[in-house]
Scaffold this active site. Structure first.
Site, short mmCIF file in Angstrom:
data_model
loop_
_atom_site.label_atom_id
_atom_site.label_comp_id
_atom_site.label_asym_id
_atom_site.label_seq_id
_atom_site.Cartn_x
_atom_site.Cartn_y
_atom_site.Cartn_z
N ASP A 1 0.87 -1.34 0.13
CA ASP A 1 0.08 0.03 0.13
C ASP A 1 0.90 1.08 -0.10
O ASP A 1 2.16 1.06 0.40
CB ASP A 1 -0.95 -0.11 1.22
CG ASP A 1 -1.68 1.14 1.35
OD1 ASP A 1 -2.44 1.74 0.44
OD2 ASP A 1 -1.55 1.89 2.31
N ASP B 1 -0.42 5.33 0.65
CA ASP B 1 -0.55 6.30 1.72
C ASP B 1 -0.83 5.80 3.07
O ASP B 1 -1.82 5.00 3.14
CB ASP B 1 -1.59 7.31 1.12
CG ASP B 1 -1.58 8.75 1.93
OD1 ASP B 1 -0.83 9.05 2.70
OD2 ASP B 1 -2.31 9.54 1.26
#
Length: 263
Positions: free
Chosen positions: A11, A13
């Protein structure tokens, strides 16, 4: 330490950066993965940016990223449609990342009589957009939503995400969309196919129990929860109860993750 790692789905952010600021150790993590030859992809629900734009954003923070290492919900949505109906006529409610992904997948972008309505974040969305999409979908066009995020962070506060627009289209048309992005499995399946590995051999790393970890669990991947973003030690039990899933591993920071991965 996790042995025999065949691929990581990372992932962005909240896991590697906050907004435009790198989380300490993100650059060392990526350098370590490259040094050990561990395959990985950066996997994001963001449908607005092209892979080149995402790679540039990471690079500007000091995180080395190549365009081919970026996996977005737009790419996965375009691939989903192209596999189901090669060369399909598609109406797009979205931004550059979604339009480019559909073009590169060989889909025919139209403004009338589409076979599919594919929708992502669209900051030029209007009442007319809603009307046209609802009519097309009510008339038989398939509805594909890149990602279900209801709200997104911005420099001046939270703003409605693709999922909020999708909810309006669903309400108007009476048709539920096929959802591609996290927490649904399509994006994870697309990413593992890009790496050429089975889902059970992939490790999803993310900070959000409701999206990253739930997506990994739904796709049959192992998961590592980072307590560097949305999910914290204080709200973890709440999110476990809310999602009905538990991460396989939990790391407080990226130094802990590097140790877990043997980097």
């Amino acid at each position: 330490m996790i042995d025999h790692i065949q691929g990581l789905l990372l992932d962005l952010d909240g896991t590697l950066y906050h907004g435009g600021i790198m989380i300490p150790g993100a650059d060392e993590l990526i350098a370590g993965l490259r040094a050990k030859g561990i395959p990985f992809l950066f996997v994001t629900n963001n449908s607005s940016r092209t892979p080149a734009s995402v790679a540039a954003h990471l690079g500007a923070m000091g995180i080395e990223a190549k365009e081919r290492e970026i996996c977005t919900s737009s790419l996965a949505a375009a691939k989903y449609i192209a596999e189901e109906s090669p060369g399909a006529a598609v109406a797009i409610l979205g931004e550059e990342g979604l339009r480019c992904a559909c073009e590169e997948a060989g889909l025919h972008i139209v403004t009338e009589s589409p076979q599919y309505v594919v929708q992502g974040i669209d900051r030029s969305f209007t009442y007319d957009s809603l009307t046209r999409a609802a009519r097309w979908i009510s008339g038989g066009a398939a509805f594909v939503l890149t990602n279900p995020d209801l709200m997104l962070p911005s420099d001046d506060g939270m703003m409605p995400g693709a999922g909020t627009l999708g909810a309006a289209i669903e309400a108007a048309s009476g048709v539920k969309p096929v959802i591609i992005g996290k927490p649904h499995r399509h994006l994870m399946n697309y990413a593992t196919s890009r790496l050429g590995i089975d889902a059970k051999d992939a490790i999803v790393v993310g900070d959000n129990m409701r999206t990253d970890i739930a997506a990994g669990a739904n796709a049959g991947c192992r998961t590592v929860l980072m307590l560097t973003g949305v999910t914290t030690g204080d709200n973890l039990e709440h999110y476990k109860e809310l999602t009905g899933v538990s991460p396989d591993f939990i790391c407080s920071n990226l130094a802990d993750l590097r140790e877990l991965l043997g980097l």
